[in-house]
Design a protein around this motif. Structure first.
Motif, PDB file in Angstrom:
ATOM      1  N   UNK A 186       0.833  -1.199   0.000  1.00 38.76           N
ATOM      2  CA  UNK A 186       0.000   0.000   0.000  1.00 38.76           C
ATOM      3  C   UNK A 186       0.873   1.258   0.000  1.00 38.76           C
ATOM      4  N   UNK A 187       1.994   1.188   0.686  1.00 37.42           N
ATOM      5  CA  UNK A 187       2.973   2.270   0.748  1.00 37.42           C
ATOM      6  C   UNK A 187       4.335   1.740   0.336  1.00 37.42           C
ATOM      7  N   UNK A 188       5.204   2.645  -0.062  1.00 38.84           N
ATOM      8  CA  UNK A 188       6.569   2.252  -0.395  1.00 38.84           C
ATOM      9  C   UNK A 188       7.422   2.340   0.861  1.00 38.84           C
ATOM     10  N   UNK A 189       7.807   1.207   1.373  1.00 38.68           N
ATOM     11  CA  UNK A 189       8.618   1.171   2.584  1.00 38.68           C
ATOM     12  C   UNK A 189       9.008  -0.256   2.886  1.00 38.68           C
ATOM     13  N   UNK A 190       9.934  -0.425   3.805  1.00 36.19           N
ATOM     14  CA  UNK A 190      10.399  -1.744   4.198  1.00 36.19           C
ATOM     15  C   UNK A 190       9.934  -2.046   5.623  1.00 36.19           C
ATOM     16  N   UNK A 191       9.882  -3.328   5.937  1.00 35.37           N
ATOM     17  CA  UNK A 191       9.457  -3.783   7.250  1.00 35.37           C
ATOM     18  C   UNK A 191      10.489  -4.761   7.785  1.00 35.37           C
ATOM     19  N   UNK A 192      10.972  -4.513   8.985  1.00 35.34           N
ATOM     20  CA  UNK A 192      11.876  -5.444   9.650  1.00 35.34           C
ATOM     21  C   UNK A 192      11.018  -6.404  10.467  1.00 35.34           C
ATOM     22  N   UNK A 193      10.777  -7.590   9.930  1.00 31.85           N
ATOM     23  CA  UNK A 193       9.892  -8.540  10.611  1.00 31.85           C
ATOM     24  C   UNK A 193      10.712  -9.368  11.597  1.00 31.85           C
ATOM     25  N   UNK A 194      10.741  -8.923  12.840  1.00 29.17           N
ATOM     26  CA  UNK A 194      11.504  -9.621  13.875  1.00 29.17           C
ATOM     27  C   UNK A 194      10.745 -10.864  14.337  1.00 29.17           C
ATOM     28  N   UNK A 195      11.436 -11.743  15.031  1.00 29.57           N
ATOM     29  CA  UNK A 195      10.806 -12.961  15.536  1.00 29.57           C
ATOM     30  C   UNK A 195       9.766 -12.612  16.595  1.00 29.57           C
ATOM     31  N   UNK A 196       8.687 -13.363  16.583  1.00 32.44           N
ATOM     32  CA  UNK A 196       7.585 -13.150  17.512  1.00 32.44           C
ATOM     33  C   UNK A 196       7.534 -14.284  18.540  1.00 32.44           C
ATOM     34  N   UNK A 197       7.166 -13.952  19.765  1.00 28.52           N
ATOM     35  CA  UNK A 197       6.886 -14.974  20.775  1.00 28.52           C
ATOM     36  C   UNK A 197       5.464 -15.456  20.562  1.00 28.52           C
ATOM     37  N   UNK A 198       5.342 -16.769  20.319  1.00 27.06           N
ATOM     38  CA  UNK A 198       4.029 -17.318  19.989  1.00 27.06           C
ATOM     39  C   UNK A 198       3.565 -18.277  21.076  1.00 27.06           C
ATOM     40  N   UNK A 199       2.331 -18.071  21.537  1.00 27.73           N
ATOM     41  CA  UNK A 199       1.682 -19.014  22.448  1.00 27.73           C
ATOM     42  C   UNK A 199       0.571 -19.723  21.692  1.00 27.73           C
ATOM     43  N   UNK A 200       0.457 -21.020  21.913  1.00 27.55           N
ATOM     44  CA  UNK A 200      -0.549 -21.808  21.221  1.00 27.55           C
ATOM     45  C   UNK A 200      -1.730 -22.171  22.115  1.00 27.55           C
ATOM     46  N   UNK A 201      -1.699 -21.678  23.357  1.00 31.16           N
ATOM     47  CA  UNK A 201      -2.795 -21.950  24.281  1.00 31.16           C
ATOM     48  C   UNK A 201      -2.728 -21.034  25.486  1.00 31.16           C
ATOM     49  N   UNK A 202      -3.727 -21.125  26.332  1.00 26.36           N
ATOM     50  CA  UNK A 202      -3.840 -20.329  27.553  1.00 26.36           C
ATOM     51  C   UNK A 202      -4.092 -21.255  28.737  1.00 26.36           C
ATOM     52  N   UNK A 203      -3.538 -20.919  29.879  1.00 22.97           N
ATOM     53  CA  UNK A 203      -3.993 -21.466  31.153  1.00 22.97           C
ATOM     54  C   UNK A 203      -4.468 -20.295  32.000  1.00 22.97           C
TER      55      UNK A 203
END
Length: 318
Positions: free
Chosen positions: A228-245
Motif C-alpha cells: 500500500x505504501x513504499x517502505x520496508x518492514x523489519x519482521x523480527x521474531x515473535x513470541x508465539x503461544x498456542x494456548x492459555x492457562x
C-alpha cells in the motif's frame, strides 16, 4: 469511485461518512463512523475496524492517529475503515451491546434482519469481505495484557499461513495462535477467503498510549509490507503461544502478583499470592506449565474462584 456508507472517494481522495445500520429507541437513524482512503494507484484493499467491544478503545486511538497520516496520493490500493463498530456499547462505555446484551464479536457473519448486534455484524462483514486483508483492532478489555495479535482461524484452515504471515507482519512481539470461538470476525472472514487477524492492543481503562503506538506501528507495517505504501518492514521474531492457562483465586482477599506481565514463568513458580486486608497469607498459586504471563486482572480484590491471570502456554518463536 470507492464507497462505504455515505463516504465516497475517487482515486487519490479520502472521505468520511456514516454506515447506517438501524434506528435508536426514539426512532432516529444511526450510523457507524466510516472512512474511505482511495489511493492514486491501484492495489490491494485493506479493511480495518475498532471497538467491536464497546469499552476496548485502543483501536479507536490507533485509527484516530493513522488516518491523518495517510496521503491518498502516496497510496496504492484502498483502505476501508469502520471506526466504531459497537455503536450502542461505545456510547455507554460498556463491553456488550446493551440493546441485546450481546458480545458483538460472537455474531459474525451476522444477519441483516436479525438482532441489533447481528445487523451491525452483517453490515461490517459485508465491508470486510470486500477486502484482501482485515485488521480487527481489539484490546484485552480492562485487564492488563501484553500487546499481541491473535490468529483465530485454526491451524487446519486453508488460510492459516496467510493469517499467520499477517500477524507476524503487524509485529506486536507476541502472537496467540489458537482457534477462536464461533462468531468472531477473525474466524468468519477467512472462511470467505480473506486473511484476518485480531490485534489485542494491551488492556486499560480508557486507552493506553504505549499500546496505541504499537498498533499504529503495526498498521504501517502492514501497509508497507503488502504494497500500500513504499517502505520496508523489519519482521523480527515473535513470541508465539498456542494456548492459555487461566488462574482463579482459591480464596477471597487481596492479590499480590509475584511475576510481571510478559515474564517467562516455569512450572511450579509462584505467580501470585492472596492475603487478608492485614497481609495475612491465605493462598499461594504456582504455574502449572512453562509459559509467558500474558494477562492480569487490574483490581487486587478477588472473591473465591474469581479470575486473576492467564499464562500463554506451548510457547515458541517464529
Amino acid at each position: 469511485m470507492t464507497t462505504l456508507g455515505t463516504a465516497r472517494a475517487g482515486p487519490g481522495e479520502i472521505d468520511t461518512g456514516r454506515l447506517e445500520v438501524g434506528e435508536t429507541r426514539d426512532g432516529s437513524p444511526f450510523g457507524l463512523p466510516v472512512a474511505v482512503i482511495n489511493g492514486a494507484q491501484s492495489g490491494k484493499t485493506l479493511y480495518m475496524q475498532a471497538a467491536s467491544d464497546g469499552d476496548e478503545l485502543n483501536g479507536v486511538g490507533v485509527i484516530q492517529r493513522v488516518v491523518p497520516r495517510l496521503d491518498p496520493a502516496e497510496l496504492s490500493g484502498e483502505i476501508l475503515i469502520v471506526g466504531i463498530v459497537n455503536y450502542h456499547a461505545f456510547q455507554v462505555a460498556e463491553h456488550r451491546n446493551p440493546i441485546d446484551d450481546t458480545k458483538m464479536n460472537r455474531t459474525y457473519p451476522g444477519n441483516e434482519t436479525g438482532t441489533s448486534s447481528e445487523r451491525i455484524a452483517a453490515a461490517t462483514f459485508d465491508a470486510a469481505t470486500r477486502a484482501d486483508l482485515v485488521l480487527d483492532l481489539h484490546q484485552g478489555s480492562t485487564s492488563r495484557m501484553v500487546d499481541e495479535v491473535r490468529v483465530r482461524c485454526g491451524k487446519r484452515h486453508r488460510l492459516y499461513d496467510e493469517c499467520l504471515e499477517l500477524a507476524k507482519t503487524f509485529g506486536c512481539g507476541y502472537v496467540l495462535d489458537q482457534k477462536g470461538p464461533d462468531g468472531q470476525l477473525a474466524r468468519a472472514a477467512p472462511n470467505e477467503g480473506v486473511p484476518t487477524v485480531d490485534p489485542e492492543l494491551g488492556g486499560c481503562v480508557g486507552w493506553d498510549e504505549e499500546s496505541i503506538r504499537a498498533g499504529v506501528e503495526g498498521v504501517f507495517n502492514v501497509l508497507n509490507y503488502y504494497g500500500f505504501l513504499e517502505g520496508t518492514v523489519d519482521r523480527s521474531r515473535q513470541t508465539r503461544a498456542n494456548g492459555f492457562e487461566q488462574y482463579g483465586a482459591p480464596s477471597g482477599g487481596l492479590v499480590t502478583m509475584k511475576a510481571d506481565l510478559g515474564e517467562q514463568v516455569s512450572a511450579g513458580q509462584t505467580i501470585f499470592e492472596v492475603t487478608t486486608p492485614f497481609g495475612e497469607p491465605k493462598a499461594t498459586v504456582t504455574a502449572d506449565s512453562r509459559g509467558v504471563l500474558w494477562r492480569i486482572r487490574r483490581l487486587p480484590q478477588v472473591a473465591t474462584g474469581e479470575y486473576v491471570c492467564s499464562v500463554g502456554t506451548d510457547v515458541d518463536s517464529y
